[in-house]
Design a protein around this motif. Structure first.
Motif, mmCIF file in Angstrom:
data_model
loop_
_atom_site.group_PDB
_atom_site.id
_atom_site.type_symbol
_atom_site.label_atom_id
_atom_site.label_comp_id
_atom_site.label_asym_id
_atom_site.label_seq_id
_atom_site.Cartn_x
_atom_site.Cartn_y
_atom_site.Cartn_z
ATOM 1 N N GLU A 102 4.665 3.283 -8.344
ATOM 2 C CA GLU A 102 5.695 2.875 -7.412
ATOM 3 C C GLU A 102 5.745 1.376 -7.271
ATOM 4 O O GLU A 102 4.620 0.991 -7.069
ATOM 5 C CB GLU A 102 5.610 3.807 -6.198
ATOM 6 C CG GLU A 102 5.812 5.167 -6.343
ATOM 7 C CD GLU A 102 6.981 5.630 -6.730
ATOM 8 O OE1 GLU A 102 8.158 4.859 -6.229
ATOM 9 O OE2 GLU A 102 7.497 6.681 -7.188
ATOM 10 N N LYS A 105 3.634 0.949 -4.145
ATOM 11 C CA LYS A 105 2.404 0.978 -4.188
ATOM 12 C C LYS A 105 1.603 -0.272 -4.892
ATOM 13 O O LYS A 105 0.667 -0.702 -4.746
ATOM 14 C CB LYS A 105 1.783 2.269 -4.734
ATOM 15 C CG LYS A 105 0.573 2.459 -5.408
ATOM 16 C CD LYS A 105 -0.266 2.595 -3.894
ATOM 17 C CE LYS A 105 -1.746 3.157 -4.396
ATOM 18 N NZ LYS A 105 -2.573 3.176 -3.105
ATOM 19 N N GLY A 135 12.501 2.238 -8.761
ATOM 20 C CA GLY A 135 11.494 2.142 -7.752
ATOM 21 C C GLY A 135 10.101 2.071 -8.537
ATOM 22 O O GLY A 135 8.894 2.256 -7.755
ATOM 23 N N LYS A 136 10.107 2.286 -9.886
ATOM 24 C CA LYS A 136 8.920 2.158 -10.535
ATOM 25 C C LYS A 136 8.558 1.240 -11.657
ATOM 26 O O LYS A 136 9.808 0.691 -12.149
ATOM 27 C CB LYS A 136 8.871 3.724 -11.339
ATOM 28 C CG LYS A 136 8.483 4.934 -10.224
ATOM 29 C CD LYS A 136 8.058 6.056 -11.235
ATOM 30 C CE LYS A 136 7.722 7.024 -10.074
ATOM 31 N NZ LYS A 136 7.489 8.342 -10.950
#
Length: 236
Positions: A102, A105, A135-136
């Motif tokens: 993510e 992260k 989002g990744k």
């Protein structure tokens, strides 16, 4: 670095200083800045070399220039990335046991105390790649893009030398599995505009006949062959 201070004064304006002319009576009153000797030595050499007619004007210009250089150094430190930054990032991401991460992260890891990559460098790297999913991002692809900002990585050979480091993706002997090398190099080629499609194709072709593990020396040999083949090819 030069002595700094008074940066709140606008550039181009005369900085008014109140000189302290009170005498000093004991050693405790003397607090010598750590780099004073270095600064004064460099200044004295420049005065002797230039022999200025107006030493006051020369001094003002000299130290103003040093102050500007210090500001530029501080600006660069906001995005500069060192090899240790990338090594720590690889270690932290590898422990996640997942190819994707993510973005939230990823930023947390990059800017955290353990890795410590400047936030501006994180943003600049994200601009170089597109998220695979909303989002990744593939963290290894992000690391490859980050290499473009690492000090000392100025061309493809510098990149591959870093790539092969055991603290990066290389094994203990500084080698990479051929398939993995091709994948990572392919990502890099999308960033390094100096790598043409013909050069990349020639490189991969030269590596295909070699061993399953690619060393830095094997890469250099394959690159040399690919460059010679590309140079000999007739212009389209």
């Amino acid at each position: 670095r030069p002595l700094t201070g008074g940066r709140e004064a606008a550039r181009g304006e005369v900085l008014e200083m109140v000189l302290d002319v009170e005498p000093m009576y004991c050693a405790e009153q003397i607090n010598i800045p750590e780099n004073l000797g270095e600064v004064l030595k460099a200044y004295a050499k420049e005065v002797i070399r230039q022999q200025p007619a107006d030493i006051f004007e020369f001094s003002a210009q000299y130290f103003a220039q040093l102050d500007q250089q210090e500001d530029e150094f501080m600006d660069n430190s906001q995005w500069q990335v060192e090899r240790d930054h990338v090594f720590k990032l690889v270690y932290e991401c590898a422990n996640l046991k997942s190819d994707d991460i993510e973005l939230v992260k990823l930023r947390e890891i990059c800017e955290g105390e353990t890795v410590g990559i400047p936030s501006k460098a994180v943003d600049m790297t994200l601009e170089l790649i597109l998220a695979e999913e909303e989002g990744k991002v593939q963290w290894r692809k992000y690391v490859i893009a980050m290499c473009a900002q690492v000090s000392g990585v100025e061309d493809v050979t510098g990149f591959v030398r870093l790539l092969m480091d055991p603290a990066m993706f290389g094994n203990d002997d500084g080698q990479l599995a051929k398939e993995e090398f091709i994948t990572l190099f392919d990502w890099w080629s999308s960033i390094d505009q100096a790598i043409s499609a013909e050069l990349k194709e020639g490189l991969f072709s030269a590596l295909s006949s070699g061993p399953d593990m690619v060393s830095y020396e094997a890469f250099l040999d394959a690159l040399g062959s690919a460059e010679a083949e590309t140079a000999a090819a007739p212009a389209q």
